[in-house]
Design a protein around this motif. Structure first.
Motif, mmCIF file in Angstrom:
data_model
loop_
_atom_site.group_PDB
_atom_site.id
_atom_site.type_symbol
_atom_site.label_atom_id
_atom_site.label_comp_id
_atom_site.label_asym_id
_atom_site.label_seq_id
_atom_site.Cartn_x
_atom_site.Cartn_y
_atom_site.Cartn_z
ATOM 1 N N GLY A 94 0.815 -1.211 0.000
ATOM 2 C CA GLY A 94 0.000 0.000 0.000
ATOM 3 C C GLY A 94 0.847 1.259 0.000
ATOM 4 O O GLY A 94 0.525 2.234 -0.684
ATOM 5 N N VAL B 185 2.199 1.691 -3.599
ATOM 6 C CA VAL B 185 1.229 2.028 -4.648
ATOM 7 C C VAL B 185 0.420 3.274 -4.315
ATOM 8 O O VAL B 185 0.222 4.148 -5.164
ATOM 9 N N ALA B 186 -0.059 3.357 -3.073
ATOM 10 C CA ALA B 186 -0.967 4.448 -2.703
ATOM 11 C C ALA B 186 -0.347 5.465 -1.757
ATOM 12 O O ALA B 186 -0.964 6.489 -1.476
ATOM 13 N N ALA C 15 -7.199 1.284 1.339
ATOM 14 C CA ALA C 15 -6.823 2.174 0.243
ATOM 15 C C ALA C 15 -6.460 1.420 -1.022
ATOM 16 O O ALA C 15 -6.383 2.009 -2.096
ATOM 17 N N THR C 16 -6.235 0.113 -0.916
ATOM 18 C CA THR C 16 -5.872 -0.690 -2.089
ATOM 19 C C THR C 16 -6.702 -1.967 -2.136
ATOM 20 O O THR C 16 -7.151 -2.478 -1.103
ATOM 21 N N GLU D 228 2.951 -3.562 -8.281
ATOM 22 C CA GLU D 228 2.153 -2.568 -9.005
ATOM 23 C C GLU D 228 1.023 -3.198 -9.813
ATOM 24 O O GLU D 228 0.022 -2.529 -10.101
ATOM 25 N N ARG E 251 -5.050 0.760 -6.675
ATOM 26 C CA ARG E 251 -5.503 1.889 -5.882
ATOM 27 C C ARG E 251 -7.026 1.912 -5.838
ATOM 28 O O ARG E 251 -7.682 1.919 -6.873
ATOM 29 N N GLU E 252 -7.558 1.967 -4.631
ATOM 30 C CA GLU E 252 -9.005 1.837 -4.453
ATOM 31 C C GLU E 252 -9.732 3.168 -4.452
ATOM 32 O O GLU E 252 -10.912 3.234 -4.793
ATOM 33 N N GLU F 99 -7.193 10.473 -5.159
ATOM 34 C CA GLU F 99 -6.479 11.394 -4.281
ATOM 35 C C GLU F 99 -7.436 12.409 -3.666
ATOM 36 O O GLU F 99 -7.311 12.760 -2.504
ATOM 37 N N HIS G 236 -2.862 12.934 3.472
ATOM 38 C CA HIS G 236 -2.908 11.749 2.623
ATOM 39 C C HIS G 236 -3.799 10.662 3.225
ATOM 40 O O HIS G 236 -4.641 10.070 2.535
ATOM 41 N N HIS H 264 -7.630 9.160 1.768
ATOM 42 C CA HIS H 264 -7.881 7.745 1.516
ATOM 43 C C HIS H 264 -8.966 7.191 2.443
ATOM 44 O O HIS H 264 -9.804 6.398 2.019
#
Length: 361
Positions: free
Chosen positions: A19, A22-23, A30-31, A177, A182-183, A186, A290, A294
């Motif tokens: 996570g 990637v995020a 979040a993923t 990746e 990504r769920e 931003e 951040h 998320h």
């Protein structure tokens, strides 16, 4: 000893590391993870390293009351995979996961069932189990993500553990990746407020003619129906708990009057640390924003309402993610500064207020 390999995967560690890659956050929601592809990638990575046959891949995770969730059932049905569950406490902490992993690692080494153990974890608590397995003749290889910004060159791994293992190999970034998706965005959309609970209309809201008609209808209805109301008829909608106002003003603080929240060093708890004014407060603020974006993009309106009602207290799982993500960026020592922790929580609440008010497009 059989010339085969055993793989021990701490799912919490793997999800957090993936996570972050990637995020940019360890927040698990979040993923979304393609576990089958991820596990197949881990199997290939370890096979390419040793060329040994597989004994088994052990997948360690936690769930409420250690009950298998649909995700765990899917993983457990994969060939060569065994899921081992610990418990999830009320605060969201894992219980028994590290112990199960350590016992399995030492047990397989003692039974001479595998000559090489691949460990996907970064927990310092496993160092004793790793050392015991090595004393029994097993080679222990650490499998983790590469991180050029870390002094160890790996992500989220305790230094004692990294120095103790026989060797370290890296999971390809391409695998992470492709398996971690990504769920949330931003900048998620505006939160729609909860619909108000229906309440009885006041006399000012009801025209007099309608009020009189309603009174006559109620009187005639009471004459016709003399039996008591049934249990179903008496059920009413429970109103939602009152929400605290969003105009919360956090206390003013500066780095000059900060101190460690806790410390085992010579300074002691509550004493100022020289040079703390140089602590990266901006990094902490970025982490707070951040995590807020998320979290906001993955919760329901009821969860948002509960969060605001409990303000300024944060849910334990959210607070843990804030501290963990901040430690990834500036280190655990600086994350212990009171000013850093205050900045984390302040920036989280500020961003939530912006999102609720619809100021984030």
């Amino acid at each position: 000893m059989f010339s085969q390999r055993a793989i021990f995967v701490d799912a919490g560690f793997l999800h957090a590391a993936g996570g972050m890659h990637v995020a940019g956050t360890s927040y698990r929601k979040a993923t979304r993870v393609n576990h089958e592809r991820l596990i197949n990638g881990i199997l290939k990575c370890t096979e390419d390293h040793s060329g040994l046959d597989l004994l088994r891949l052990y997948w360690y995770d936690a769930a409420k009351d250690a009950v298998f969730q649909p995700e765990h059932k899917k993983i457990g049905l994969l060939p060569g995979v065994k899921v081992r569950l610990g418990r999830m406490s009320y605060e969201g902490n894992q219980k028994g996961v590290d112990l199960k992993l350590g016992l399995d690692l030492v047990g397989i080494a003692r039974n001479r069932a595998a000559s090489v153990g691949y460990l996907l974890s970064g927990d310092d608590d496993l160092t004793e189990a790793v050392e015991a397995a090595q004393d029994l003749g097993m080679k222990v290889v650490l499998v983790c993500l590469e991180d050029a910004n870390s002094k160890l060159g790996v992500r989220s791994v305790a230094e004692n553990l990294a120095l103790l293992v026989d060797s370290i190999i890296h999971i390809p970034n391409e695998l992470i990746e492709t398996c971690f998706i990504r769920e949330v965005l931003e900048k998620p959309g505006t939160a729609y407020p909860l619909k108000p609970v229906a309440s009885q209309a006041t006399s000012a809201e009801v025209p007099p003619s309608e009020a009189e008609a309603g009174t006559e209808a109620a009187a005639s209805s009471s004459q016709e129906i003399e039996q008591p109301m049934t249990q179903t008829a008496r059920v009413t909608v429970k109103p939602a708990p009152p929400r605290k106002p969003l105009e919360y003003t956090p206390p003013n603080f500066s780095s000059h009057d900060s101190h460690l929240v806790y410390s085992s060093g010579p300074h002691g708890s509550g004493s100022a640390i020289p040079g703390e004014e140089d602590a990266p407060l901006l990094e902490a603020a970025e982490v707070g924003v951040h995590v807020a974006t998320h979290w906001y993009g993955t919760v329901t309106q009821q969860e948002l309402s509960d969060l605001l009602a409990d303000r300024p207290v944060l849910p334990a799982d959210v607070d843990r993610v804030l501290l963990k993500d901040c430690a990834q960026r500036i280190g655990e020592l600086k994350t212990d500064y009171k000013s850093i922790r205050q900045e984390l929580r302040r920036s989280f609440w500020d961003e939530i207020d912006e999102l609720v008010a619809g100021k984030r497009a």
